[in-house]
Design a protein around this motif. Structure first.
Motif, PDB file in Angstrom:
ATOM      1  N   ASP A  85       0.835  -1.188   0.000  1.00 37.66           N
ATOM      2  CA  ASP A  85       0.000   0.000   0.000  1.00 37.66           C
ATOM      3  C   ASP A  85       0.876   1.246   0.000  1.00 37.66           C
ATOM      4  N   ARG A  86       0.256   2.376  -0.244  1.00 33.37           N
ATOM      5  CA  ARG A  86       1.004   3.609  -0.484  1.00 33.37           C
ATOM      6  C   ARG A  86       1.968   3.949   0.644  1.00 33.37           C
ATOM      7  N   GLU A  87       1.510   3.824   1.906  1.00 32.73           N
ATOM      8  CA  GLU A  87       2.344   4.268   3.011  1.00 32.73           C
ATOM      9  C   GLU A  87       3.531   3.352   3.282  1.00 32.73           C
ATOM     10  N   LYS A  88       3.605   2.211   2.572  1.00 33.18           N
ATOM     11  CA  LYS A  88       4.736   1.291   2.740  1.00 33.18           C
ATOM     12  C   LYS A  88       5.934   1.702   1.879  1.00 33.18           C
ATOM     13  N   HIS A  89       5.712   2.491   0.834  1.00 31.55           N
ATOM     14  CA  HIS A  89       6.786   3.057   0.002  1.00 31.55           C
ATOM     15  C   HIS A  89       7.752   1.986  -0.523  1.00 31.55           C
ATOM     16  N   VAL A  90       7.194   0.885  -0.984  1.00 35.56           N
ATOM     17  CA  VAL A  90       8.039  -0.178  -1.523  1.00 35.56           C
ATOM     18  C   VAL A  90       8.737   0.271  -2.807  1.00 35.56           C
ATOM     19  N   ASP A  91       8.201   1.302  -3.462  1.00 36.71           N
ATOM     20  CA  ASP A  91       8.870   1.829  -4.650  1.00 36.71           C
ATOM     21  C   ASP A  91      10.285   2.298  -4.329  1.00 36.71           C
ATOM     22  N   GLU A  92      10.520   2.772  -3.111  1.00 32.70           N
ATOM     23  CA  GLU A  92      11.867   3.193  -2.738  1.00 32.70           C
ATOM     24  C   GLU A  92      12.828   2.010  -2.720  1.00 32.70           C
ATOM     25  N   LEU A  93      12.334   0.840  -2.322  1.00 32.50           N
ATOM     26  CA  LEU A  93      13.180  -0.350  -2.331  1.00 32.50           C
ATOM     27  C   LEU A  93      13.538  -0.755  -3.758  1.00 32.50           C
ATOM     28  N   VAL A  94      12.565  -0.631  -4.658  1.00 33.57           N
ATOM     29  CA  VAL A  94      12.825  -0.981  -6.058  1.00 33.57           C
ATOM     30  C   VAL A  94      13.887  -0.049  -6.644  1.00 33.57           C
ATOM     31  N   ARG A  95      13.735   1.249  -6.407  1.00 34.45           N
ATOM     32  CA  ARG A  95      14.697   2.213  -6.949  1.00 34.45           C
ATOM     33  C   ARG A  95      16.075   2.027  -6.318  1.00 34.45           C
ATOM     34  N   ALA A  96      16.105   1.710  -5.033  1.00 34.21           N
ATOM     35  CA  ALA A  96      17.388   1.467  -4.371  1.00 34.21           C
ATOM     36  C   ALA A  96      18.070   0.227  -4.942  1.00 34.21           C
ATOM     37  N   THR A  97      17.296  -0.783  -5.285  1.00 34.11           N
ATOM     38  CA  THR A  97      17.864  -1.984  -5.903  1.00 34.11           C
ATOM     39  C   THR A  97      18.517  -1.643  -7.230  1.00 34.11           C
TER      40      THR A  97
END
Length: 415
Positions: A224-236
């Motif tokens: 969900d939005r507040e989990k900010h998993v997109d940041e993990l993808v970009r960091a990878t």
């Protein structure tokens, strides 16, 4: 004791509050207490009481809501009467609600009507519910004020209020909830989550096509939005372009952001470096953490984060955003690192520090194990048993309170 737990979210819901309540109920039952659970049904009809494992469930009619997906809400009409009927039938020694939402508030009100001791645990902050009430078209500051106004109004009906962390307790008091709000950890079953001694990690990697020896970052939770998993993808993507070219990411869970995250993976050309497992069963979750080299949590609305505790109990270093209650768990240079929300380069740097230093990572993991041992479920239930016996108390019924307040106002106007 006969304990009745009220929960607006329960199995099969997948979230921290649901899991925390289920674990509390199971452990109380294992200690010989008679445990009843009142929770939403999965349809428009209430169900007769039935035994589910060690507890008795009372499922109350509910309907779907637009957000979050699969969440169910008990319609208010007639709900107070239904709750009173359940309490009269069960005759609990204490009512312990896990939410101030609709079912939780009606159970607290019914307990007050009948003079039954009650308490509440708050698992929510405004960020958890703002996406669901965005249809009100208020500014975020207005939505936060509305959240706390409602929370204070409901939690004031409980004889005692607890929260999972000191931060959560402080936030509740600052929001106006009558204190003291007591911090009591959600607790963790340390028998289920422990360092890998049976090859669970390699088996998990094999099942999901992740090579042995590949540096692996992992996340478990709702997408969900507040989990900010997109940041993990970009960091990878940054890791693979620099310090750790063979790094991979595994994401366990599902949610509204799944399609957007998939699109981001394709845009970053990470199709062979990011694995989405989807939602796994509760029995499979303990197999995830041993497969990881580092656990990462970018969620900015965590009141405790059971998944981070689970990773720590498995002996894993953690990298977490410097927000919410995560600073209580991720201690820089001790068991992992923190990074500022939104700073993906900093996140990649912190992950690289762990992945580039296996010996240091082992030391961080050992510290995680020690910190997690302070959050045992046994200690949590010890605390709740004591609170049930000594602190939970009946409160003034809502109608009586309102009548007294009206009488005071009438008297004031006659002076």
């Amino acid at each position: 004791m006969r304990v009745l737990i009220g929960a607006d979210t329960w199995a099969p819901d997948v979230n921290g509050a649901s899991y925390a309540g289920q674990r509390l109920a199971a452990e109380l039952a294992a200690r010989g207490h008679e445990v009843h659970v009142v929770a939403p049904s999965r349809g428009l009809r209430s169900l007769p009481p039935r035994r589910v494992g060690p507890v008795t469930e009372h499922r109350v009619r509910s309907c779907r809501v637009p957000k979050p997906p699969d969440f169910r809400l008990c319609p208010p009409p007639g709900l107070r009467r239904t709750c009173r009927a359940i309490l009269r039938r069960v005759r609990p020694d204490v009512v312990h609600v896990q939410s101030h939402m609709v079912l939780g508030r009606m159970l607290l009100t019914a307990a007050a009507d009948l003079g039954i001791p009650s308490m509440a645990t708050t698992h929510m902050i405004p960020e958890n519910i703002i996406p669901a009430i965005s249809f009100l078209h208020l500014p975020e500051s207005g939505l936060k004020k509305l959240f706390w106004w409602d929370a204070v109004r409901v939690l004031s009906r409980a004889g005692l209020v607890t929260a999972p962390t000191p931060l959560a307790a402080s936030m509740a008091e600052q929001g106006g909830v009558p204190g003291p709000v007591l911090p009591v950890s959600n607790g963790l079953d340390l028998g289920r989550f422990r360092p890998d001694t049976t090859g669970r990690g390699p088996a998990f990697r094999a099942r999901h096509g992740i090579g042995e020896g590949v540096p692996l970052v992992g996340f478990v939770g709702r997408l969900d939005r507040e989990k900010h998993v997109d940041e993990l993808v970009r960091a990878t993507a940054l890791l693979r372009a620099g310090a750790v070219p063979d790094a991979q990411l595994v994401v366990v869970g599902d949610g509204e952001e799944r399609a957007r995250l998939g699109a981001l993976v394709r845009a970053e050309h990470l199709e062979h470096a990011v694995t989405f497992t989807g939602r796994l069963t509760d029995d499979e979750i303990p197999d995830v953490y041993p497969a990881l080299d580092v656990f990462c949590n970018a969620g900015t609305a965590e009141l405790q984060s059971l998944v981070t505790l689970e990773a720590m109990a498995t002996g894993k270093p953690v990298v977490a955003v410097d927000a919410g209650a995560l600073p209580h768990l991720a201690r820089p240079g001790v068991n992992g690192w923190r990074y500022p929300h939104g700073d993906v380069a900093a996140l990649a740097d912190r992950l690289a520090r762990v992945l580039d230093d296996p010996d240091g990572a082992a030391e961080l993991g050992a510290a995680s194990l020690q910190i997690a041992s302070e959050h045992s479920l046994a200690a949590t239930v010890d605390t709740f048993e004591e609170l049930y016996r000594t602190k939970a108390r009946p409160v003034v019924p809502v109608r009586t309170f309102r009548s007294a307040r009206r009488a005071r106002r009438h008297a004031d106007t006659r002076r």
